[in-house]
Design an enzyme around this catalytic site. Structure first.
Site, PDB file in Angstrom:
ATOM      1  N   CYS A 111       0.856  -1.182   0.000  1.00 22.49           N
ATOM      2  CA  CYS A 111       0.000   0.000   0.000  1.00 22.49           C
ATOM      3  C   CYS A 111       0.897   1.239   0.000  1.00 22.49           C
ATOM      4  O   CYS A 111       2.124   1.125   0.151  1.00 22.49           O
ATOM      5  CB  CYS A 111      -0.864  -0.005   1.262  1.00 22.49           C
ATOM      6  SG  CYS A 111       0.170  -0.046   2.746  1.00 22.49           S
ATOM      7  N   HIS A 166       4.717  -5.797   8.669  1.00 23.71           N
ATOM      8  CA  HIS A 166       4.600  -7.208   9.041  1.00 23.71           C
ATOM      9  C   HIS A 166       4.870  -8.119   7.857  1.00 23.71           C
ATOM     10  O   HIS A 166       3.961  -8.785   7.364  1.00 23.71           O
ATOM     11  CB  HIS A 166       3.217  -7.475   9.625  1.00 23.71           C
ATOM     12  CG  HIS A 166       3.057  -6.859  10.970  1.00 23.71           C
ATOM     13  ND1 HIS A 166       1.902  -6.286  11.411  1.00 23.71           N
ATOM     14  CD2 HIS A 166       3.933  -6.727  11.986  1.00 23.71           C
ATOM     15  CE1 HIS A 166       2.068  -5.829  12.637  1.00 23.71           C
ATOM     16  NE2 HIS A 166       3.298  -6.076  12.996  1.00 23.71           N
ATOM     17  N   SER A 196       0.191 -10.117  10.061  1.00 21.19           N
ATOM     18  CA  SER A 196      -0.345  -8.957   9.348  1.00 21.19           C
ATOM     19  C   SER A 196      -1.874  -8.966   9.432  1.00 21.19           C
ATOM     20  O   SER A 196      -2.538  -9.850   8.887  1.00 21.19           O
ATOM     21  CB  SER A 196       0.121  -9.010   7.886  1.00 21.19           C
ATOM     22  OG  SER A 196      -0.766  -8.299   7.055  1.00 21.19           O
ATOM     23  N   SER A 197      -2.424  -7.966  10.098  1.00 20.90           N
ATOM     24  CA  SER A 197      -3.880  -7.924  10.311  1.00 20.90           C
ATOM     25  C   SER A 197      -4.648  -7.817   9.006  1.00 20.90           C
ATOM     26  O   SER A 197      -5.685  -8.440   8.838  1.00 20.90           O
ATOM     27  CB  SER A 197      -4.250  -6.717  11.169  1.00 20.90           C
ATOM     28  OG  SER A 197      -3.957  -6.992  12.484  1.00 20.90           O
ATOM     29  N   ASN A 198      -4.137  -6.983   8.085  1.00 21.06           N
ATOM     30  CA  ASN A 198      -4.919  -6.803   6.864  1.00 21.06           C
ATOM     31  C   ASN A 198      -4.887  -8.063   6.014  1.00 21.06           C
ATOM     32  O   ASN A 198      -5.856  -8.384   5.334  1.00 21.06           O
ATOM     33  CB  ASN A 198      -4.478  -5.554   6.106  1.00 21.06           C
ATOM     34  CG  ASN A 198      -3.188  -5.743   5.357  1.00 21.06           C
ATOM     35  OD1 ASN A 198      -3.190  -6.158   4.207  1.00 21.06           O
ATOM     36  ND2 ASN A 198      -2.056  -5.489   6.002  1.00 21.06           N
ATOM     37  N   HIS A 200      -1.549  -5.234  19.214  1.00 24.55           N
ATOM     38  CA  HIS A 200      -0.941  -4.848  17.934  1.00 24.55           C
ATOM     39  C   HIS A 200      -0.274  -3.481  18.092  1.00 24.55           C
ATOM     40  O   HIS A 200      -0.826  -2.583  18.729  1.00 24.55           O
ATOM     41  CB  HIS A 200      -2.037  -4.787  16.866  1.00 24.55           C
ATOM     42  CG  HIS A 200      -1.518  -4.582  15.466  1.00 24.55           C
ATOM     43  ND1 HIS A 200      -1.055  -3.374  15.015  1.00 24.55           N
ATOM     44  CD2 HIS A 200      -1.372  -5.440  14.425  1.00 24.55           C
ATOM     45  CE1 HIS A 200      -0.667  -3.494  13.751  1.00 24.55           C
ATOM     46  NE2 HIS A 200      -0.843  -4.739  13.374  1.00 24.55           N
ATOM     47  N   CYS A 202       2.409   6.070   8.897  1.00 24.95           N
ATOM     48  CA  CYS A 202       1.555   6.338   7.737  1.00 24.95           C
ATOM     49  C   CYS A 202       0.557   7.466   8.032  1.00 24.95           C
ATOM     50  O   CYS A 202       0.031   7.565   9.147  1.00 24.95           O
ATOM     51  CB  CYS A 202       0.811   5.059   7.385  1.00 24.95           C
ATOM     52  SG  CYS A 202      -0.340   5.253   6.028  1.00 24.95           S
ATOM     53  N   GLU A 206       0.080  -0.933  16.180  1.00 30.63           N
ATOM     54  CA  GLU A 206      -0.690   0.245  15.773  1.00 30.63           C
ATOM     55  C   GLU A 206      -1.751   0.582  16.812  1.00 30.63           C
ATOM     56  O   GLU A 206      -1.948   1.758  17.163  1.00 30.63           O
ATOM     57  CB  GLU A 206      -1.345   0.006  14.408  1.00 30.63           C
ATOM     58  CG  GLU A 206      -2.132   1.226  13.933  1.00 30.63           C
ATOM     59  CD  GLU A 206      -3.012   0.943  12.732  1.00 30.63           C
ATOM     60  OE1 GLU A 206      -2.563   0.264  11.788  1.00 30.63           O
ATOM     61  OE2 GLU A 206      -4.168   1.413  12.740  1.00 30.63           O
TER      62      GLU A 206
HETATM   63  S1  SF4 Z   1      -2.654   2.593   7.372  1.00 31.25           S
HETATM   64 FE1  SF4 Z   1      -1.367   0.773   7.145  1.00 31.25          FE
HETATM   65  S2  SF4 Z   1      -2.391  -0.449   5.551  1.00 31.25           S
HETATM   66 FE2  SF4 Z   1      -3.224   1.623   5.417  1.00 31.25          FE
HETATM   67  S3  SF4 Z   1      -1.991   2.688   3.882  1.00 31.25           S
HETATM   68 FE3  SF4 Z   1      -1.077   3.107   5.877  1.00 31.25          FE
HETATM   69  S4  SF4 Z   1       0.483   1.543   6.168  1.00 31.25           S
HETATM   70 FE4  SF4 Z   1      -0.882   0.839   4.512  1.00 31.25          FE
END
Ligand code: SF4
Length: 408
Positions: free
Chosen positions: A57, A87, A315-317, A177, A149, A179
């Protein structure tokens, strides 16, 4: 004498220097071919479909690039990375090979950053670090390269506003986690600020039960012992709540949790009071949402026999993508090509389980349609290697791939 800049958030404008290295490490000609073929290709009796949104991403792209730029900018300094940058074991391994040390997690910043000295550089990951870690590093006087991010920063901003306005942040996320820990710490930046992390619908039921007066304080405290702010008193701290998410959770579940809590607050306080006691904003990031939407579209189009979901087990996503797929098809969440042992065995993380498992006889005989997607922290080279391995199981090579129209 000019003061040395200690905090960097926008990289070092060294894209031209690190660009070729990044391409060599993470580019995949196989993936590019699949894209050219409209994300659907075949070789012999194997058809492959790739979700239209998958893999790195914008936030991960940026974090990885900044890590490489940091190495180029400070060739003679010790560089530490606060945990994993993202991750993904492949990416973290390559970063370690550049001489960047990954610091293991610790309950407190003093322990985690014990080795870091004033002249060192510390890279902060895409999912951010807690307020306490940030303050500790500032105090040390080391250089910080912050790759948090923008979408995570946006969640922090919302949580900050909740705390400022006297709302407890209810965060749909995993309390352990990185985040979520960082986001939760933002709720404590205002006096009286509190947070509560809920992982799923089942946990949300307990919170709703408490709000409606059906769950006792003791049972609540037992359930959320590790997932709430110090001194959390549900009777006091669940009277005004604001919803936020870890950015990488399952979008549909986040919305459901939001509605469950809204209904509970309405039952408790009445419709007219709702604006004064309940706030919600969708903080799932657009990259996560795009990947979930793309895989849902692909599943809806039908014609697939099984799904391979590629990404780190933590990795959660990626876990959310695997969960979506597993509701429709046999799904294997693998870390990378090494998960595909042979046609008889695949090593993967079953949905809802923490540990890797081996499944035998996973690959059906005869013509086969395999769907592929990858989490936001999975680089293209890993996706390409998985494609190679899959084709090899049927005695095919990637240069045999030809366009194959997706099902109508
Ligand atoms: S919040 Fe996490 S998954 Fe979403 S764009 Fe940022 S790094 Fe990528």
């Amino acid at each position: 004498m000019a003061t040395e800049q200690k905090y960097f958030q926008k990289g070092f404008q060294l894209k031209t220097v690190v660009g070729p290295v990044l391409a060599a490490n993470y580019h995949s000609t196989v993936v590019e071919r699949l894209k050219e073929f409209g994300y659907a290709a075949r070789a012999g009796d194997v058809r492959l479909r790739l979700a239209r949104e998958f893999g790195f991403c914008y936030g991960v792209d940026r974090a990885v690039e900044y890590a490489y730029e940091t190495r180029a900018q400070f060739p003679d300094r010790r560089i530490f990375l606060s945990g994993e940058i993202i991750h993904n074991p492949d990416v973290n391994g390559r970063i370690e090979k550049m001489g960047i040390r990954l610091l293991s997690e610790a309950a407190d910043p003093v322990t985690r950053y014990a080795e870091v000295q004033k002249e060192d550089v510390v890279l902060l990951p895409a999912f951010g670090v807690t307020v306490a870690e940030m303050e500790h590093l500032r105090g040390k006087g080391c250089v910080m390269v912050d790759t948090t991010c923008g979408s995570v920063l946006n969640v922090w901003k919302n949580v900050h506003y909740y705390a400022r306005d006297g709302f407890t942040s209810v965060i749909h996320g995993k309390y352990y986690h990185e985040e979520t820990k960082a986001t939760a710490s933002q709720a404590l930046t205002h006096p009286g600020g509190h947070y509560l992390c809920v992982r799923d619908r089942a946990e949300t039921e307990v919170v709703c039960g408490f709000i409606r007066g059906e769950v006792a304080s003791e049972a609540f405290a037992e359930k959320f012992r590790s997932a709430m702010s110090p001194g959390f008193d549900p009777a006091r701290d669940l009277t005004r709540i604001g919803l936020a998410n870890q950015t990488t959770m399952l979008m549909s579940e986040s919305l459901e949790i939001q509605e469950m809590l809204r209904a509970a607050m309405r039952d408790r306080h009445g419709e007219a009071e709702l604006p004064r006691c309940f706030r919600a904003m969708d903080t799932i990031c657009s990259a996560t949402q795009d990947r979930q939407d793309a895989v849902l579209r692909m599943l809806d189009e039908g014609g697939l026999d099984l799904m391979i979901v590629i990404g780190g087990y933590n990795s959660s996503n990626t876990q959310a993508l695997a969960r979506i797929c597993s509701e429709k098809l046999p799904t294997y969440h693998i870390k990378g090509p090494e998960g595909i042992v042979d046609a008889e065995e695949i090593r993967h993380r079953p949905v809802g389980h923490g540990n890797e498992a081996a499944t035998a006889a996973w690959l059906p005989a005869g013509p086969l349609s395999i769907g592929l997607t990858a989490g936001a922290s999975t680089p293209n080279n890993v996706v390409g290697e998985v494609v190679e391995r899959l084709l090899a199981l049927r005695g095919r090579k990637t240069d045999e791939l030809q366009p194959a129209a997706p099902p109508k």
